[in-house]
Design an enzyme around this catalytic site. Sequence first.
Site, PDB file in Angstrom:
ATOM      1  N   GLN A  23      76.051 -85.687  40.967  1.00 12.84           N
ATOM      2  CA  GLN A  23      74.981 -86.533  40.448  1.00 12.84           C
ATOM      3  C   GLN A  23      75.386 -87.359  39.226  1.00 12.84           C
ATOM      4  OE1 GLN A  23      72.103 -82.971  40.864  1.00 12.84           O
ATOM      5  NE2 GLN A  23      70.766 -84.734  41.045  1.00 12.84           N
ATOM      6  N   ARG A  80      74.560 -76.805  30.922  1.00  9.02           N
ATOM      7  CA  ARG A  80      74.826 -76.365  32.289  1.00  9.02           C
ATOM      8  C   ARG A  80      75.399 -77.527  33.087  1.00  9.02           C
ATOM      9  NH1 ARG A  80      70.801 -75.402  37.271  1.00  9.02           N
ATOM     10  NH2 ARG A  80      72.396 -74.682  38.726  1.00  9.02           N
ATOM     11  N   HIS A 125      76.919 -76.817  43.692  1.00 10.21           N
ATOM     12  CA  HIS A 125      75.649 -77.528  43.508  1.00 10.21           C
ATOM     13  C   HIS A 125      75.577 -78.635  44.562  1.00 10.21           C
ATOM     14  CE1 HIS A 125      72.351 -78.404  40.386  1.00 10.21           C
ATOM     15  NE2 HIS A 125      72.128 -79.222  41.400  1.00 10.21           N
ATOM     16  N   ASN A 169      73.657 -72.985  43.620  1.00  7.19           N
ATOM     17  CA  ASN A 169      72.409 -73.563  43.136  1.00  7.19           C
ATOM     18  C   ASN A 169      71.462 -73.825  44.303  1.00  7.19           C
ATOM     19  OD1 ASN A 169      70.846 -75.050  40.891  1.00  7.19           O
ATOM     20  ND2 ASN A 169      70.898 -76.545  42.556  1.00  7.19           N
ATOM     21  N   GLU A 170      70.258 -73.286  44.215  1.00  8.79           N
ATOM     22  CA  GLU A 170      69.171 -73.549  45.167  1.00  8.79           C
ATOM     23  C   GLU A 170      69.596 -73.414  46.630  1.00  8.79           C
ATOM     24  OE1 GLU A 170      67.252 -77.262  44.212  1.00  8.79           O
ATOM     25  OE2 GLU A 170      66.480 -76.476  42.318  1.00  8.79           O
ATOM     26  N   ASN A 312      64.937 -72.141  38.835  1.00  9.73           N
ATOM     27  CA  ASN A 312      64.647 -73.583  38.776  1.00  9.73           C
ATOM     28  C   ASN A 312      63.184 -73.760  39.161  1.00  9.73           C
ATOM     29  OD1 ASN A 312      67.395 -73.757  38.380  1.00  9.73           O
ATOM     30  ND2 ASN A 312      67.817 -74.975  40.202  1.00  9.73           N
ATOM     31  N   TYR A 314      59.846 -76.485  39.159  1.00  9.63           N
ATOM     32  CA  TYR A 314      59.372 -77.855  38.962  1.00  9.63           C
ATOM     33  C   TYR A 314      57.868 -78.007  39.135  1.00  9.63           C
ATOM     34  CZ  TYR A 314      64.125 -79.647  38.707  1.00  9.63           C
ATOM     35  OH  TYR A 314      65.417 -79.899  38.299  1.00  9.63           O
ATOM     36  N   GLU A 382      66.563 -74.963  35.451  1.00  5.95           N
ATOM     37  CA  GLU A 382      66.148 -76.361  35.631  1.00  5.95           C
ATOM     38  C   GLU A 382      64.639 -76.448  35.495  1.00  5.95           C
ATOM     39  OE1 GLU A 382      67.371 -78.477  39.184  1.00  5.95           O
ATOM     40  OE2 GLU A 382      69.351 -77.525  39.149  1.00  5.95           O
ATOM     41  N   TRP A 426      66.069 -80.400  33.024  1.00  7.99           N
ATOM     42  CA  TRP A 426      66.705 -81.289  33.989  1.00  7.99           C
ATOM     43  C   TRP A 426      66.170 -82.688  33.704  1.00  7.99           C
ATOM     44  CZ3 TRP A 426      70.696 -80.748  37.205  1.00  7.99           C
ATOM     45  CH2 TRP A 426      70.992 -81.860  38.000  1.00  7.99           C
ATOM     46  N   GLU A 433      69.682 -88.959  42.103  1.00  2.00           N
ATOM     47  CA  GLU A 433      68.754 -87.903  42.516  1.00  2.00           C
ATOM     48  C   GLU A 433      68.705 -87.781  44.043  1.00  2.00           C
ATOM     49  OE1 GLU A 433      67.229 -85.498  41.060  1.00  2.00           O
ATOM     50  OE2 GLU A 433      67.754 -85.982  38.987  1.00  2.00           O
ATOM     51  N   TRP A 434      69.860 -87.412  44.597  1.00  8.23           N
ATOM     52  CA  TRP A 434      69.994 -87.108  46.017  1.00  8.23           C
ATOM     53  C   TRP A 434      69.407 -88.214  46.898  1.00  8.23           C
ATOM     54  CZ3 TRP A 434      73.776 -84.146  45.469  1.00  8.23           C
ATOM     55  CH2 TRP A 434      73.811 -83.135  44.502  1.00  8.23           C
TER      56      TRP A 434
END
Length: 481
Positions: A23, A80, A125, A169-170, A312, A314, A382, A426, A433-434
């Site tokens: 990213q 991180r 990630h 990650n995730e 994480n 959100y 995050e 984050w 962003e993907w």
Amino acid sequence: MSGLDVSVFPHDFAWGAATAAYQIEGGWNMDGRGPSIWDTFCHAKGRVFEDHTGDVACNSYQLWEEDLKCIRQLGLTHYRLSLSWSRLLPDGTTNHVNPKGVAYYNKVIDDLIACGVTPMITLYHMDLPQALQDLGGWSSTEIADIFESYARFCFKTFGDRVKLWITVNEPYVCAKLGHEDGIFAPGIKNPGISVYLAGHNMLRAHTKAWHTYNTHFRPLQAGQVSLALNSDWVEPLDPGCPKDATAAERYKDFTLDWFACPVFCTGDYSESMRARIETRSLDLGYKQGSRLPRFTKSEPSPLGTADFFALNYYTSRKVKDLNDGSKKNELSFEGDQGAEGVVDPSWPICGVHWLAVVPDGLRKLLKYIKDMYTSLPIYITENGFSQMGPVQIEDADRSQFYQDTLQEVGKAISQDRVNVKGYFAWSLLDNFEWSDGYSVRFGLFHVDFSTPELKRTIYRSGREYAAVISKHHSQPKPKNI
């Protein structure tokens, strides 16, 4: 954030920000880096907003010193970041090590430590080396051992200085968005099958890496290893409706519990998740064995393979029953879950459509983790607030979000007695962003992607976060009794 009571945060609280290699780094084909699945996914066109790519991103590969200035300006105690697997090992294996990749991360780590900043490093990630995807990627049984070799290489190379590690990650996002929905790399759509296989192999990979660290590296390096799990806070849409209440439990079964249960509770997937999948397989005439793989006795157990809980968070959801949904008669993750998370109309939305702002959901989730899973320390690895449309450097809404969120974290610590050890915003920078490309901005610093200099400018939220950290640092430290 002047109204925030910082005295409730422990004196050694980790104040951080987070990023990920694909990213921010750019330099996608520089200095011997091999391609990752996100390079392939972005270059295929039509999969990412306006065909944006991470080819250059924030160019952190060449502008690391600018990132370090941002980190220092915030006064972070922790940072991180993730390692680009294919920058270190271009074909994904230790048969070919890229010395320039090693040198880059050595400099990043050494610079952070020289500035009094503790690195937290994520091994994976989202950015699997394409060479490994060509061999089956996360659907391949062999991937767990290949990941363990990569982890061992990183522990050996950087572990003398790095004491906080995240393996994966995730895994939920990697499995579902990458192998069920196909909207993230590698773009696989194999409903109801690959999602569980990928998730299982990520858990196997994490488990092997943790045991390797525990046996071979912990005695000398004395670090800690975990995996970062994403989760919404969920409640029934209609608390008085038994179907919604059951659906909310099922929603948790297939999100946080999917990975937390094997690591923190039983060493296996929840019985309710397995029963649900097997019943649906039977009903739909699926006869090719269990779609949810089983852990074998010949491999180490995932139980206990986390030295802290990395979360994480959100947003939150209200959950309704979906047993009669459109996917009820076909193999799919959604059909297995039989539950739909919806946004409460009273919740404000920030930027992206899915991101409802619900700071008190974080407090509830932290207490839930403490009560259900573990008394281990929790790091919020995050959490953030997005911006779309015209750039607002004076981002009052995001500043308010951080104040409200940190207040809820403070309540979790002081009132609910949750052992929260740190908070990572984050993100440090606006970045790729993907599938949303650069249309969504989460940074504490704005990055001007329209110019080659990629100038970093601190947002108001960044200034206010820095003020919170400074205020906390000025608190008197507790005396040893």
